[in-house]
Design a protein around this motif. Structure first.
Motif, PDB file in Angstrom:
ATOM      1  N   MET A  36       0.849  -1.177   0.000  1.00  0.00           N
ATOM      2  CA  MET A  36       0.000   0.000   0.000  1.00  0.00           C
ATOM      3  C   MET A  36       0.893   1.238   0.000  1.00  0.00           C
ATOM      4  SD  MET A  36      -2.779   1.524   2.747  1.00  0.00           S
ATOM      5  CE  MET A  36      -3.510  -0.018   3.108  1.00  0.00           C
ATOM      6  N   ASP A  37       0.499   2.190  -0.798  1.00  0.00           N
ATOM      7  CA  ASP A  37       1.225   3.463  -0.863  1.00  0.00           C
ATOM      8  C   ASP A  37       0.647   4.387   0.214  1.00  0.00           C
ATOM      9  OD1 ASP A  37       2.321   5.934  -1.443  1.00  0.00           O
ATOM     10  OD2 ASP A  37       2.113   5.695  -3.609  1.00  0.00           O
ATOM     11  N   TRP A  38       1.384   4.550   1.316  1.00  0.00           N
ATOM     12  CA  TRP A  38       0.888   5.326   2.456  1.00  0.00           C
ATOM     13  C   TRP A  38       0.722   6.802   2.126  1.00  0.00           C
ATOM     14  CZ3 TRP A  38      -1.561   3.331   6.320  1.00  0.00           C
ATOM     15  CH2 TRP A  38      -1.351   1.990   6.608  1.00  0.00           C
ATOM     16  N   ARG A  39       1.541   7.314   1.239  1.00  0.00           N
ATOM     17  CA  ARG A  39       1.405   8.723   0.847  1.00  0.00           C
ATOM     18  C   ARG A  39       0.058   8.967   0.163  1.00  0.00           C
ATOM     19  NH1 ARG A  39       5.185  11.580  -3.488  1.00  0.00           N
ATOM     20  NH2 ARG A  39       3.877  13.393  -3.764  1.00  0.00           N
ATOM     21  N   VAL A  40      -0.299   8.077  -0.749  1.00  0.00           N
ATOM     22  CA  VAL A  40      -1.590   8.184  -1.434  1.00  0.00           C
ATOM     23  C   VAL A  40      -2.723   7.985  -0.421  1.00  0.00           C
ATOM     24  CG1 VAL A  40      -3.104   7.116  -3.159  1.00  0.00           C
ATOM     25  CG2 VAL A  40      -0.682   7.472  -3.664  1.00  0.00           C
ATOM     26  N   PHE A  41      -2.578   6.992   0.445  1.00  0.00           N
ATOM     27  CA  PHE A  41      -3.591   6.725   1.461  1.00  0.00           C
ATOM     28  C   PHE A  41      -3.838   7.961   2.325  1.00  0.00           C
ATOM     29  CE2 PHE A  41      -4.846   5.590   5.749  1.00  0.00           C
ATOM     30  CZ  PHE A  41      -5.882   4.693   5.548  1.00  0.00           C
ATOM     31  N   LEU A  42      -2.771   8.557   2.833  1.00  0.00           N
ATOM     32  CA  LEU A  42      -2.917   9.726   3.706  1.00  0.00           C
ATOM     33  C   LEU A  42      -3.470  10.935   2.956  1.00  0.00           C
ATOM     34  CD1 LEU A  42       0.288   9.328   5.886  1.00  0.00           C
ATOM     35  CD2 LEU A  42      -2.085   8.919   6.566  1.00  0.00           C
ATOM     36  N   THR A  43      -3.104  11.096   1.698  1.00  0.00           N
ATOM     37  CA  THR A  43      -3.643  12.193   0.889  1.00  0.00           C
ATOM     38  C   THR A  43      -5.155  12.036   0.711  1.00  0.00           C
ATOM     39  OG1 THR A  43      -1.557  12.451  -0.302  1.00  0.00           O
ATOM     40  CG2 THR A  43      -3.539  13.341  -1.365  1.00  0.00           C
ATOM     41  N   ILE A  44      -5.582  10.834   0.356  1.00  0.00           N
ATOM     42  CA  ILE A  44      -7.011  10.579   0.159  1.00  0.00           C
ATOM     43  C   ILE A  44      -7.755  10.708   1.485  1.00  0.00           C
ATOM     44  CG2 ILE A  44      -8.730   8.834  -0.498  1.00  0.00           C
ATOM     45  CD1 ILE A  44      -6.576   7.768  -2.485  1.00  0.00           C
ATOM     46  N   PHE A  45      -7.195  10.121   2.538  1.00  0.00           N
ATOM     47  CA  PHE A  45      -7.839  10.204   3.850  1.00  0.00           C
ATOM     48  C   PHE A  45      -8.008  11.658   4.278  1.00  0.00           C
ATOM     49  CE2 PHE A  45      -7.734  10.685   8.422  1.00  0.00           C
ATOM     50  CZ  PHE A  45      -8.696   9.791   8.834  1.00  0.00           C
ATOM     51  N   GLY A  46      -6.944  12.433   4.173  1.00  0.00           N
ATOM     52  CA  GLY A  46      -7.007  13.839   4.577  1.00  0.00           C
ATOM     53  C   GLY A  46      -8.004  14.633   3.751  1.00  0.00           C
ATOM     54  N   SER A  47      -8.013  14.417   2.451  1.00  0.00           N
ATOM     55  CA  SER A  47      -8.939  15.135   1.569  1.00  0.00           C
ATOM     56  C   SER A  47     -10.387  14.816   1.899  1.00  0.00           C
ATOM     57  CB  SER A  47      -8.674  14.787   0.109  1.00  0.00           C
ATOM     58  OG  SER A  47      -7.374  15.173  -0.261  1.00  0.00           O
ATOM     59  N   VAL A  48     -10.695  13.538   2.041  1.00  0.00           N
ATOM     60  CA  VAL A  48     -12.070  13.133   2.327  1.00  0.00           C
ATOM     61  C   VAL A  48     -12.473  13.563   3.735  1.00  0.00           C
ATOM     62  CG1 VAL A  48     -13.611  11.140   2.606  1.00  0.00           C
ATOM     63  CG2 VAL A  48     -12.035  11.238   0.669  1.00  0.00           C
ATOM     64  N   PHE A  49     -11.571  13.425   4.695  1.00  0.00           N
ATOM     65  CA  PHE A  49     -11.869  13.816   6.073  1.00  0.00           C
ATOM     66  C   PHE A  49     -12.208  15.298   6.157  1.00  0.00           C
ATOM     67  CE2 PHE A  49     -10.556  15.306  10.294  1.00  0.00           C
ATOM     68  CZ  PHE A  49     -11.341  14.483  11.090  1.00  0.00           C
ATOM     69  N   ILE A  50     -11.400  16.137   5.539  1.00  0.00           N
ATOM     70  CA  ILE A  50     -11.645  17.579   5.568  1.00  0.00           C
ATOM     71  C   ILE A  50     -12.937  17.924   4.821  1.00  0.00           C
ATOM     72  CG2 ILE A  50     -10.781  19.804   4.727  1.00  0.00           C
ATOM     73  CD1 ILE A  50      -7.949  18.746   5.453  1.00  0.00           C
ATOM     74  N   ALA A  51     -13.172  17.240   3.701  1.00  0.00           N
ATOM     75  CA  ALA A  51     -14.390  17.508   2.932  1.00  0.00           C
ATOM     76  C   ALA A  51     -15.640  17.135   3.711  1.00  0.00           C
ATOM     77  CB  ALA A  51     -14.349  16.741   1.605  1.00  0.00           C
ATOM     78  N   GLU A  52     -15.565  16.119   4.554  1.00  0.00           N
ATOM     79  CA  GLU A  52     -16.731  15.662   5.299  1.00  0.00           C
ATOM     80  C   GLU A  52     -16.999  16.479   6.556  1.00  0.00           C
ATOM     81  OE1 GLU A  52     -19.085  13.414   4.547  1.00  0.00           O
ATOM     82  OE2 GLU A  52     -18.123  13.181   2.618  1.00  0.00           O
ATOM     83  N   LEU A  53     -16.003  17.196   7.076  1.00  0.00           N
ATOM     84  CA  LEU A  53     -16.215  17.981   8.293  1.00  0.00           C
ATOM     85  C   LEU A  53     -17.262  19.057   8.039  1.00  0.00           C
ATOM     86  CD1 LEU A  53     -12.635  18.480   9.760  1.00  0.00           C
ATOM     87  CD2 LEU A  53     -14.457  17.024  10.627  1.00  0.00           C
ATOM     88  N   GLY A  54     -18.290  19.074   8.863  1.00  0.00           N
ATOM     89  CA  GLY A  54     -19.336  20.066   8.719  1.00  0.00           C
ATOM     90  C   GLY A  54     -20.270  19.819   7.550  1.00  0.00           C
TER      91      GLY A  54
END
Length: 90
Positions: A1-19
């Motif tokens: 698993m590419d952790w850089r891609v994982f963290l980028t996607i996780f961060g993007s989706v997490f921030i988009a879902e807040l609020g």
């Protein structure tokens, strides 16, 4: 698993879902004292997993017919359009 891609996607989706309305709806369900918080968590989590699965499936199907480069352009224009629409109606 590419952790850089994982963290980028996780961060993007997490921030988009807040609020987001999804989070607000989940908070509303969790505020009901008669409903198990575990049930709310599991149901909301399952819904987000299924929605993400649809997104992955749709993205992989669309990418078979349309170049990734053009998909980025379309997504960018779409986000800009939504932003302009939101600012106009604010």
């Amino acid at each position: 698993m590419d952790w850089r891609v994982f963290l980028t996607i996780f961060g993007s989706v997490f921030i988009a879902e807040l609020g987001d309305k999804t989070q607000l709806a989940t908070m509303l369900f969790a505020s009901d004292k008669e409903v198990s918080k575990y049930t709310v968590f599991l149901a909301a989590s399952a819904a987000l997993v299924v929605a993400a699965a649809f997104g992955v499936l749709a993205g992989s199907l669309v990418s078979e017919y349309i170049s990734e480069r053009y998909l980025h352009y379309v997504a960018g224009v779409g986000f800009i359009g939504i932003g302009i629409f939101t600012l106009y109606h604010a």
